[in-house]
Design a protein around this motif. Structure first.
Motif, PDB file in Angstrom:
ATOM      1  N   ARG A 151      -0.256   0.067  -6.367  1.00  8.43           N
ATOM      2  CA  ARG A 151      -0.633  -0.223  -4.907  1.00  8.43           C
ATOM      3  C   ARG A 151      -1.211   1.328  -4.835  1.00  8.43           C
ATOM      4  O   ARG A 151      -0.687   2.341  -4.372  1.00  8.43           O
ATOM      5  CB  ARG A 151       0.491  -0.320  -4.155  1.00  8.43           C
ATOM      6  CG  ARG A 151       1.018  -1.613  -4.245  1.00  8.43           C
ATOM      7  CD  ARG A 151       2.515  -1.768  -3.620  1.00  8.43           C
ATOM      8  NE  ARG A 151       2.883  -3.330  -3.428  1.00  8.43           N
ATOM      9  CZ  ARG A 151       3.518  -3.813  -4.480  1.00  8.43           C
ATOM     10  NH1 ARG A 151       4.020  -3.258  -5.521  1.00  8.43           N
ATOM     11  NH2 ARG A 151       3.745  -5.212  -4.595  1.00  8.43           N
ATOM     12  N   ASN A 152      -2.721   1.233  -4.856  1.00 10.15           N
ATOM     13  CA  ASN A 152      -3.559   2.293  -4.633  1.00 10.15           C
ATOM     14  C   ASN A 152      -3.737   2.766  -3.274  1.00 10.15           C
ATOM     15  O   ASN A 152      -3.811   3.869  -2.618  1.00 10.15           O
ATOM     16  CB  ASN A 152      -4.796   2.288  -5.307  1.00 10.15           C
ATOM     17  CG  ASN A 152      -4.507   2.251  -6.820  1.00 10.15           C
ATOM     18  OD1 ASN A 152      -3.516   3.082  -7.373  1.00 10.15           O
ATOM     19  ND2 ASN A 152      -5.290   1.657  -7.635  1.00 10.15           N
ATOM     20  N   ARG A 153      -3.625   1.573  -2.511  1.00 12.37           N
ATOM     21  CA  ARG A 153      -4.055   1.626  -1.062  1.00 12.37           C
ATOM     22  C   ARG A 153      -2.719   1.006  -0.375  1.00 12.37           C
ATOM     23  O   ARG A 153      -2.424  -0.366  -0.633  1.00 12.37           O
ATOM     24  CB  ARG A 153      -5.096   0.915  -0.811  1.00 12.37           C
ATOM     25  CG  ARG A 153      -6.500   1.281  -1.365  1.00 12.37           C
ATOM     26  CD  ARG A 153      -7.755   0.634  -0.771  1.00 12.37           C
ATOM     27  NE  ARG A 153      -8.026   1.003   0.551  1.00 12.37           N
ATOM     28  CZ  ARG A 153      -9.087   1.577   1.048  1.00 12.37           C
ATOM     29  NH1 ARG A 153      -9.896   1.605   0.006  1.00 12.37           N
ATOM     30  NH2 ARG A 153      -9.469   1.643   2.110  1.00 12.37           N
ATOM     31  N   ARG A 154      -2.203   1.720   0.517  1.00  9.81           N
ATOM     32  CA  ARG A 154      -0.605   1.362   1.129  1.00  9.81           C
ATOM     33  C   ARG A 154      -1.186   0.897   2.657  1.00  9.81           C
ATOM     34  O   ARG A 154      -2.104   1.768   3.256  1.00  9.81           O
ATOM     35  CB  ARG A 154       0.230   2.302   1.121  1.00  9.81           C
ATOM     36  CG  ARG A 154       0.458   2.682  -0.478  1.00  9.81           C
ATOM     37  CD  ARG A 154       1.503   1.654  -1.115  1.00  9.81           C
ATOM     38  NE  ARG A 154       2.483   0.982  -0.464  1.00  9.81           N
ATOM     39  CZ  ARG A 154       3.630   1.433  -0.325  1.00  9.81           C
ATOM     40  NH1 ARG A 154       3.864   2.661  -0.969  1.00  9.81           N
ATOM     41  NH2 ARG A 154       4.621   0.821   0.231  1.00  9.81           N
ATOM     42  N   PRO A 155      -0.467   0.064   3.523  1.00  7.45           N
ATOM     43  CA  PRO A 155      -0.623  -0.269   4.576  1.00  7.45           C
ATOM     44  C   PRO A 155      -0.119   1.263   5.512  1.00  7.45           C
ATOM     45  O   PRO A 155       0.592   1.974   5.099  1.00  7.45           O
ATOM     46  CB  PRO A 155       0.351  -1.294   4.852  1.00  7.45           C
ATOM     47  CG  PRO A 155       0.709  -2.002   3.801  1.00  7.45           C
ATOM     48  CD  PRO A 155       0.525  -0.677   2.737  1.00  7.45           C
ATOM     49  N   PRO A 156      -0.936   1.342   6.810  1.00  5.04           N
ATOM     50  CA  PRO A 156      -0.470   2.360   7.473  1.00  5.04           C
ATOM     51  C   PRO A 156       1.060   2.528   8.136  1.00  5.04           C
ATOM     52  O   PRO A 156       1.567   1.282   8.069  1.00  5.04           O
ATOM     53  CB  PRO A 156      -1.459   2.236   8.646  1.00  5.04           C
ATOM     54  CG  PRO A 156      -1.695   1.209   8.667  1.00  5.04           C
ATOM     55  CD  PRO A 156      -1.859   0.437   7.479  1.00  5.04           C
ATOM     56  N   ALA A 157       1.548   3.403   8.656  1.00  2.83           N
ATOM     57  CA  ALA A 157       3.075   3.426   9.130  1.00  2.83           C
ATOM     58  C   ALA A 157       2.844   2.296  10.481  1.00  2.83           C
ATOM     59  O   ALA A 157       1.946   2.438  11.053  1.00  2.83           O
ATOM     60  CB  ALA A 157       3.265   4.599   9.594  1.00  2.83           C
TER      61      ALA A 157
END
Length: 156
Positions: free
Chosen positions: A91-97
């Motif tokens: 998972r190189n790109r994660r959702p924002p907080a």
């Protein structure tokens, strides 16, 4: 901090990837009733193939919920769950907080595939985090979440 986290972990192997065993795994719930009077705590639920997906529960303090929770400007900020470098998919790109107002709750799901270090056998895990900002009624997570983040990926 007035927050309750329910972390539900479901674990399985290749045996539960298809047929009736997969149906049993897929029927495992991702939300549970909370113990009465729970506040500022982590309610852990673990279900595994070895135990026929029977839930095992325990209550712990909120010091290690598997994600970072902090109060910012009167809202609860929930950062993405921790991921291990040994799990797939990457998972190189994660959702924002996600920010929650008092009374709101979030369901965040993420899955992983792991490779055994000795025999190379694959195992799988689905983690569901149900997070409420504020006082918790036992049935709070049986309703529709205010926010939902789905990080489940193809596990092959």
């Amino acid at each position: 901090m007035d927050a309750v986290v329910q972390r539900v972990r479901t674990s399985w192997t290749k045996k539960s990837r298809g047929g009736s065993e997969a149906a049993r795994r897929n029927a495992a719930p991702t939300v549970f009733l909370l113990p009465p009077g729970l506040s500022s705590a982590l309610h852990e639920v673990a279900m595994g193939e070895a135990d026929s997906f029977e839930p095992r529960m325990q209550v712990r303090d909120l010091s290690a919920p598997g994600m970072i929770l902090r109060k910012v400007d009167g809202l609860l900020r929930v950062d993405p769950p921790e991921v291990t470098m040994f799990g797939m998919p990457r998972r190189n790109r994660r959702p924002p907080a996600v920010r929650l107002a008092p009374g709101q709750w979030l369901q965040w799901q993420i899955n992983h595939r792991f490779v055994g270090s000795c025999d190379g056998a694959w195992s799988y895990q689905l983690a569901t985090f149900n997070i409420l900002y504020g006082p918790a009624a036992p049935d709070v997570f049986l309703s529709v979440p205010t926010r939902r983040v789905d990080e489940r990926g193809a596990l092959r």
